[in-house]
Design a protein around this motif. Structure first.
Motif, short mmCIF file in Angstrom:
data_model
loop_
_atom_site.label_atom_id
_atom_site.label_comp_id
_atom_site.label_asym_id
_atom_site.label_seq_id
_atom_site.Cartn_x
_atom_site.Cartn_y
_atom_site.Cartn_z
N GLU A 41 0.94 -1.21 0.14
CA GLU A 41 -0.02 -0.08 -0.09
C GLU A 41 0.83 1.22 -0.02
O GLU A 41 0.59 2.27 -0.67
N ILE A 45 0.85 4.12 -2.84
CA ILE A 45 0.49 5.60 -2.53
C ILE A 45 1.83 6.45 -3.24
O ILE A 45 1.48 7.49 -3.90
N GLN A 95 -6.14 4.41 -7.79
CA GLN A 95 -7.18 4.92 -7.08
C GLN A 95 -8.06 4.05 -6.50
O GLN A 95 -8.71 4.05 -5.59
N LEU A 98 -6.72 1.42 -3.88
CA LEU A 98 -6.69 1.86 -2.83
C LEU A 98 -8.02 2.44 -1.85
O LEU A 98 -8.15 2.25 -0.75
N LYS A 99 -8.99 2.79 -2.93
CA LYS A 99 -10.31 2.96 -2.19
C LYS A 99 -11.13 1.69 -1.61
O LYS A 99 -11.72 1.62 -0.67
N ASN A 102 -9.79 0.67 1.44
CA ASN A 102 -10.11 1.94 2.62
C ASN A 102 -8.74 2.64 3.05
O ASN A 102 -8.62 2.99 4.25
N ARG A 104 -6.76 6.28 2.01
CA ARG A 104 -6.75 7.67 1.25
C ARG A 104 -5.72 8.55 1.75
O ARG A 104 -5.27 8.31 3.05
N ILE A 106 -3.77 12.87 1.72
CA ILE A 106 -3.96 14.13 1.31
C ILE A 106 -2.72 14.84 1.57
O ILE A 106 -1.81 14.39 2.51
N HIS A 117 2.62 13.71 3.09
CA HIS A 117 1.27 13.50 2.85
C HIS A 117 0.66 12.87 4.04
O HIS A 117 1.17 12.13 4.82
N ILE A 119 -1.83 10.16 5.58
CA ILE A 119 -2.52 8.65 5.01
C ILE A 119 -3.53 8.53 6.30
O ILE A 119 -3.09 8.26 7.24
N CYS A 121 -5.67 5.26 7.16
CA CYS A 121 -5.77 3.62 6.55
C CYS A 121 -6.63 2.92 7.64
O CYS A 121 -6.05 2.83 8.76
#
Length: 161
Positions: A41, A45, A95, A98-99, A102, A104, A106, A117, A119, A121
């Motif tokens: 993961e 990312i 995308q 990863l969705k 679960n 994401r 920013i 960033h 995360i 999770c």
């Protein structure tokens, strides 16, 4: 959760204490590992962070190519567009994956040398940082891979039959 988890009488009369301890350790390990971010993961990312930068670089090269007088201008444009298409496919695939997991993220903050960033999770929050040098290296490697894949597909299509 099994039917016996809430039944205290079942725990004390039917299970040996070693088995209870093993069961509780397994439950704790499973709960902790499900929330933590896996190495796969983290790689996903990282790739999803880098792909927009790669797309920007390819788009800039295509804009510069518009002003070029090269006789192979159209061939270069087609190659660049094919690479951009592959970047978009990879972005969409990552995308979606990863969705489903679960996960994401920013953008958080930028230091002089590191881009961070946040995360999120599965209820767990982490911070992911990459130095600019690592980003440049990874972008270069990824662009090389995309170019090699495009060259290979061209070789297969023009191979004599």
């Amino acid at each position: 959760m099994s039917k016996l988890d809430g039944n205290e009488r079942w725990k004390t009369k039917m299970l040996m204490t070693e088995h209870v301890d093993q069961y509780e350790q397994a439950e704790r390990a499973a709960a902790g590992s499900n929330k933590m971010l896996t190495a796969e993961e983290r790689t996903m990312i990282r790739d999803l962070i880098l792909l927009p930068h790669i797309d920007t670089m390819v788009a800039k090269s295509l804009r510069e190519l518009d002003h070029s007088g090269s006789i192979l201008k159209r061939a270069y444009q087609m190659a660049g567009e094919a690479i951009q298409q592959r970047i978009m496919q990879d972005t969409y695939r990552l995308q979606k994956e990863l969705k489903q997991r679960n996960v994401r993220f920013i953008p958080d903050e930028q230091d002089e040398f590191v881009i961070y960033h946040k995360i999120f999770c599965r209820g767990y929050q982490d911070r992911f940082g990459m130095t600019r040098d690592v980003m440049r290296t990874e972008i270069s490697l990824r662009l090389t891979r995309y170019t090699a894949e495009l060259a290979e597909s061209l070789r297969e299509q023009i191979k004599p039959r």
